[in-house]
Design a protein around this motif. Structure first.
Motif, PDB file in Angstrom:
ATOM      1  N   VAL A 251      -1.267  10.732  13.205  1.00 25.38           N
ATOM      2  CA  VAL A 251      -1.996  10.778  11.387  1.00 25.38           C
ATOM      3  C   VAL A 251      -2.284   9.078  10.886  1.00 25.38           C
ATOM      4  O   VAL A 251      -3.425   9.199  10.043  1.00 25.38           O
ATOM      5  CB  VAL A 251      -0.499  10.725  10.975  1.00 25.38           C
ATOM      6  CG1 VAL A 251      -0.683  10.856   9.955  1.00 25.38           C
ATOM      7  CG2 VAL A 251      -0.425  12.416  11.921  1.00 25.38           C
ATOM      8  N   ASP A 252      -2.035   9.034  11.727  1.00 26.46           N
ATOM      9  CA  ASP A 252      -2.337   6.650  11.042  1.00 26.46           C
ATOM     10  C   ASP A 252      -3.511   7.197  11.459  1.00 26.46           C
ATOM     11  O   ASP A 252      -4.020   5.608  10.981  1.00 26.46           O
ATOM     12  CB  ASP A 252      -1.481   6.125  12.106  1.00 26.46           C
ATOM     13  CG  ASP A 252      -1.274   3.947  11.743  1.00 26.46           C
ATOM     14  OD1 ASP A 252      -0.304   4.023  10.509  1.00 26.46           O
ATOM     15  OD2 ASP A 252      -2.111   3.703  11.988  1.00 26.46           O
ATOM     16  N   ARG A 253      -4.138   6.673  12.960  1.00 25.77           N
ATOM     17  CA  ARG A 253      -5.450   6.596  12.297  1.00 25.77           C
ATOM     18  C   ARG A 253      -6.444   6.819  11.829  1.00 25.77           C
ATOM     19  O   ARG A 253      -7.312   7.009  10.899  1.00 25.77           O
ATOM     20  CB  ARG A 253      -6.341   6.651  13.861  1.00 25.77           C
ATOM     21  CG  ARG A 253      -4.917   6.155  15.226  1.00 25.77           C
ATOM     22  CD  ARG A 253      -6.173   5.566  16.220  1.00 25.77           C
ATOM     23  NE  ARG A 253      -5.184   7.030  17.024  1.00 25.77           N
ATOM     24  CZ  ARG A 253      -4.288   7.561  17.646  1.00 25.77           C
ATOM     25  NH1 ARG A 253      -3.560   5.897  18.335  1.00 25.77           N
ATOM     26  NH2 ARG A 253      -3.605   8.285  18.517  1.00 25.77           N
ATOM     27  N   VAL A 254      -5.768   8.778  11.671  1.00 24.15           N
ATOM     28  CA  VAL A 254      -7.189   8.735  10.155  1.00 24.15           C
ATOM     29  C   VAL A 254      -7.211   8.688   9.448  1.00 24.15           C
ATOM     30  O   VAL A 254      -7.776   8.729   9.041  1.00 24.15           O
ATOM     31  CB  VAL A 254      -5.914  11.134  10.564  1.00 24.15           C
ATOM     32  CG1 VAL A 254      -7.366  11.325   9.688  1.00 24.15           C
ATOM     33  CG2 VAL A 254      -6.693  12.021  11.680  1.00 24.15           C
ATOM     34  N   LEU A 255      -5.811   8.652   9.038  1.00 23.14           N
ATOM     35  CA  LEU A 255      -5.348   7.923   7.299  1.00 23.14           C
ATOM     36  C   LEU A 255      -5.905   6.620   6.593  1.00 23.14           C
ATOM     37  O   LEU A 255      -6.443   6.233   5.798  1.00 23.14           O
ATOM     38  CB  LEU A 255      -4.339   8.182   7.267  1.00 23.14           C
ATOM     39  CG  LEU A 255      -2.814   9.046   6.783  1.00 23.14           C
ATOM     40  CD1 LEU A 255      -1.404   8.371   6.441  1.00 23.14           C
ATOM     41  CD2 LEU A 255      -3.634   9.473   5.938  1.00 23.14           C
ATOM     42  N   HIS A 256      -6.421   6.035   7.561  1.00 23.38           N
ATOM     43  CA  HIS A 256      -6.981   4.755   8.168  1.00 23.38           C
ATOM     44  C   HIS A 256      -8.464   4.540   8.598  1.00 23.38           C
ATOM     45  O   HIS A 256      -8.702   3.708   9.250  1.00 23.38           O
ATOM     46  CB  HIS A 256      -6.203   3.820   8.830  1.00 23.38           C
ATOM     47  CG  HIS A 256      -4.721   3.187   8.434  1.00 23.38           C
ATOM     48  ND1 HIS A 256      -3.869   3.714   8.705  1.00 23.38           N
ATOM     49  CD2 HIS A 256      -4.335   2.715   7.041  1.00 23.38           C
ATOM     50  CE1 HIS A 256      -2.486   3.020   7.571  1.00 23.38           C
ATOM     51  NE2 HIS A 256      -3.382   2.726   6.483  1.00 23.38           N
TER      52      HIS A 256
END
Length: 354
Positions: free
Chosen positions: A21-26
């Motif tokens: 999720v963190d990679r998608v958000l950033h």
């Protein structure tokens, strides 16, 4: 108040790890297409609105925004542009923004190219440009496009260069408006003076060219019987040279009562009129710089058209900030208000309105 959505909540909804999720958000790499689709679906279903300010602060990246403007004296339109840009730099200091101002000489294309090359070599994050001649400016902006560096045009709008955004007045409308206001007090005259600052027959910017087109358009349509007397003064002249040229001109035209300039240097004529005690003559010009404001109060300048230079400088840097740091969409064309200042309202003009 809506409940705060945590990354953990999104991960559980999408059935993926918190790291994914963190990679998608950033928008970071190493995320499979199925995993990305699951996260994006969960974000949509949960109506997730990212906190762009918090994300930008957490990213802790430094940004350098360059401002390329003409070299200038103090107490000028350009000085207020700088002050506005510096104020935005101060306002956004928590986001590690650095504003660097570079100067080029008007009418000297090589100085523009030199500064442009240095900005390119410094890997700017974004650039604010006061254009030189179109083709010279295009050389620079084409390279900015190649390097994917956003840029904003200030003062003169050249849409063919495809800037991220533009700030300035609608030059034609501004010149048309200037003529209309001048004729409120000069409609009974047989002749008026149009003072220009030139070098080798050229005015300093496309903006001034367009203002003059608008000015002459109004005069041709509404007051064709009034003769427009052109007086070109050297852009790099001294006060003594200006006074000598003006003395000769007014000696040749003793019945002249109204003048206009489409630049910020109305005080050149205003100072001469005060020095020679010509209380029967006034000039109209642009920009609420202190020298102009002084002559407006003294009565040698009839009107000033304000451009909100401070606001323009601030807004250019803030637009780069919103587009590059916050990754938000910005307005492509931003025309500034055309405001008329007189002796009676000049002290109420607030340059810092934002």
């Amino acid at each position: 108040m809506a409940e705060k959505i945590r990354i953990k909540d999104i991960a559980e909804r999408a059935g993926v790890s918190v790291g994914t999720v963190d990679r998608v958000l950033h928008d970071r790499p190493n995320v499979s297409k199925p995993a990305r689709e699951k996260v994006e679906k969960a974000l949509k279903e949960m109506n997730y609105q990212p906190n762009m300010y918090a994300s930008a602060l957490a990213y802790n990246k430094a940004y350098t925004f360059y401002v390329l403007i003409p070299k200038h004296e103090s107490e000028t339109y350009w000085e207020e542009i700088e002050e506005g840009a510096r104020k935005c730099e101060e306002t956004r200091r928590d986001f590690h923004i650095d504003v660097v101002v570079r100067y080029y000489e008007r009418f000297q294309d090589e100085t523009f190219r030199q500064q442009a090359n240095e900005i390119l070599a410094d890997n700017a994050s974004g650039v604010v440009i006061v254009p030189s001649q179109l083709e010279v400016t295009r050389e620079f902006t084409d390279q900015l496009h190649e390097k994917d560096i956003p840029f904003i045009l200030l003062d003169s709008y050249m849409p063919d260069l495809k800037p991220l955004s533009f700030y300035g007045q609608d030059s034609f409308s501004s010149g048309y408006f200037a003529a209309k206001m001048l004729m409120l007090i000069a409609n009974k005259e047989k002749e008026i003076l149009l003072m220009r600052l030139t070098k080798n027959g050229r005015v300093s910017s496309k903006q001034q060219d367009n203002r003059e087109v608008g000015f002459r358009h109004y005069m041709h349509d509404h007051f064709p019987e009034i003769e427009i007397l052109d007086l070109d003064l050297p852009s790099d002249g001294s006060k003594a040279e200006y006074n000598k040229d003006l003395e000769d001109f007014f000696a040749e035209h003793p019945h002249l009562h109204h003048c206009i300039t489409l630049t910020s240097k109305a005080h050149i004529v205003g100072d001469f009129l005060l020095k020679t005690n010509r209380r029967d003559c006034q000039i109209m010009g642009y920009d609420m710089v202190e020298k102009n404001a002084r002559d407006l109060r003294e009565g040698s300048i009839s009107f000033l058209i304000a451009q909100h230079a401070y606001m323009q400088g601030y807004s250019c840097i803030d637009t780069l900030f919103r587009a590059i740091v916050l990754k938000k969409k910005v307005t492509p064309v931003n025309y500034m208000p055309i405001e008329l200042l007189s002796k009676e309202n000049v002290d109420f003009y607030r340059r810092t309105q934002l």
